[in-house]
Design a protein around this motif. Sequence first.
Motif, PDB file in Angstrom:
ATOM      1  N   ALA A  93      23.747  35.442 -19.399  1.00 52.58           N
ATOM      2  CA  ALA A  93      24.115  34.732 -18.042  1.00 52.58           C
ATOM      3  C   ALA A  93      23.059  33.802 -18.062  1.00 52.58           C
ATOM      4  N   ASP A  97      25.901  31.778 -21.182  1.00 51.48           N
ATOM      5  CA  ASP A  97      26.394  31.592 -20.134  1.00 51.48           C
ATOM      6  C   ASP A  97      27.337  32.847 -20.024  1.00 51.48           C
ATOM      7  N   THR A  98      27.250  34.199 -20.400  1.00 49.84           N
ATOM      8  CA  THR A  98      28.520  35.136 -20.583  1.00 49.84           C
ATOM      9  C   THR A  98      27.111  35.924 -20.479  1.00 49.84           C
ATOM     10  N   PRO A 192      29.117  36.560 -12.117  1.00 51.75           N
ATOM     11  CA  PRO A 192      28.699  35.730 -12.713  1.00 51.75           C
ATOM     12  C   PRO A 192      27.292  35.207 -11.365  1.00 51.75           C
ATOM     13  N   ARG A 196      23.004  34.548  -9.938  1.00 51.22           N
ATOM     14  CA  ARG A 196      22.257  33.068  -9.463  1.00 51.22           C
ATOM     15  C   ARG A 196      22.401  32.807  -8.655  1.00 51.22           C
TER      16      ARG A 196
END
Length: 388
Positions: A93, A97-98, A192, A196
Amino acid sequence: MKTITTTEDLAAFCADAARADYVTVDTEFLRERTYYSKLCLIQLAYRGDGTDDAVLVDPLAEGIDLAPLYDLFRDAGVVKVFHAARQDLEIFAVEGDTIPAPLFDTQVAAMVCGFGEQVGYETLVRRVAKAQVDKSSRFTDWSRRPLTDAQKKYALADVTHLRDIYEHLAAELAKTGRTPWVEEEMDVLRDPATYRVEPRDAWRRLKMRNPSPRYAAIARELAAFREDYAQTNNVPRSRVFKDDALLELASMKPKTPAELGKARLLLREARKGAIADGILAAVAAGLAVDKADLPDLPSQKNRDQINAALADLLRVLLKAKAEKAGVAAKLIATASDLDDIASGTRDGDWAKGWRKTVFGTDALRLCEGEIALACKGHAVRVIELPRD
């Protein structure tokens, strides 16, 4: 044992894997000295003819581009299988970004299938694949090159045995009709936001005993500074200052370098320079927060109002329900969940989806006096009580 070091070879493997029903994935990484994990190795396997259907990918190889792998991760026709996926997914991630999808976590599936709580990979290999895993290379430095044959063998075993484990668990879930249960559990891993950490929310992870909103405001500012500094400089947050030092600072409220120097728990490196300046600025910001904007304390609500007897009954009910369903109790509800229920909470993950069916409905009925528990031999039974 093939090791892929070029983008071309990675693309060729991923093209072959894309024709399979699933691909098993694992990683080796380092994180002791950084905020973000350093990806050192990727292991991939699918069920092929035995020729190059399991490989190691070296992300440290000069010039390699992982784009073909991320394309495979986004291929909706191939299930991506991990064991205890969270840390691996965080890496992809952040770096690519996956988030792989569709997703299957064998640790979660094993808990649903009755293998116990937080079942380890080695246990599943032994019980399902009837094999043993050589653990001797587990704690080696995966960033050093060249990798030894022992390291490669250990790493590859993490995805070759995983094929047998996945097929066994997927079949068991299909047989029991519990595939949707695991799908529910994947929602968090696919989100996602799971990977974060917003600096302004970092304070919520702290275990604060001081109920003062002003104390919480200062702690919030200190945690936000620490998180931002750690992310920007890619260092572990504990290398900036540890939680106990943060909470000490929130109590001390230092306004000058001299006052800061009196902190007992602060690392020497944090008493000067950018970190010291950031601490003093964070404390000042916390002290300046308007009363109307003081943070709401994490919900320790009603902890003094916990019905201890009810909490004990809920534990008995959970154990009985978990054993009957053949599901790890911890996956259904945590000890904290039970205390919340016993203190009056009526919502939570335990009250949704499959958990509600297995446990949540009867948990609420127990709280409302609609059912009772009885023991016969080793079995706990639920007894319907007459309505008033």
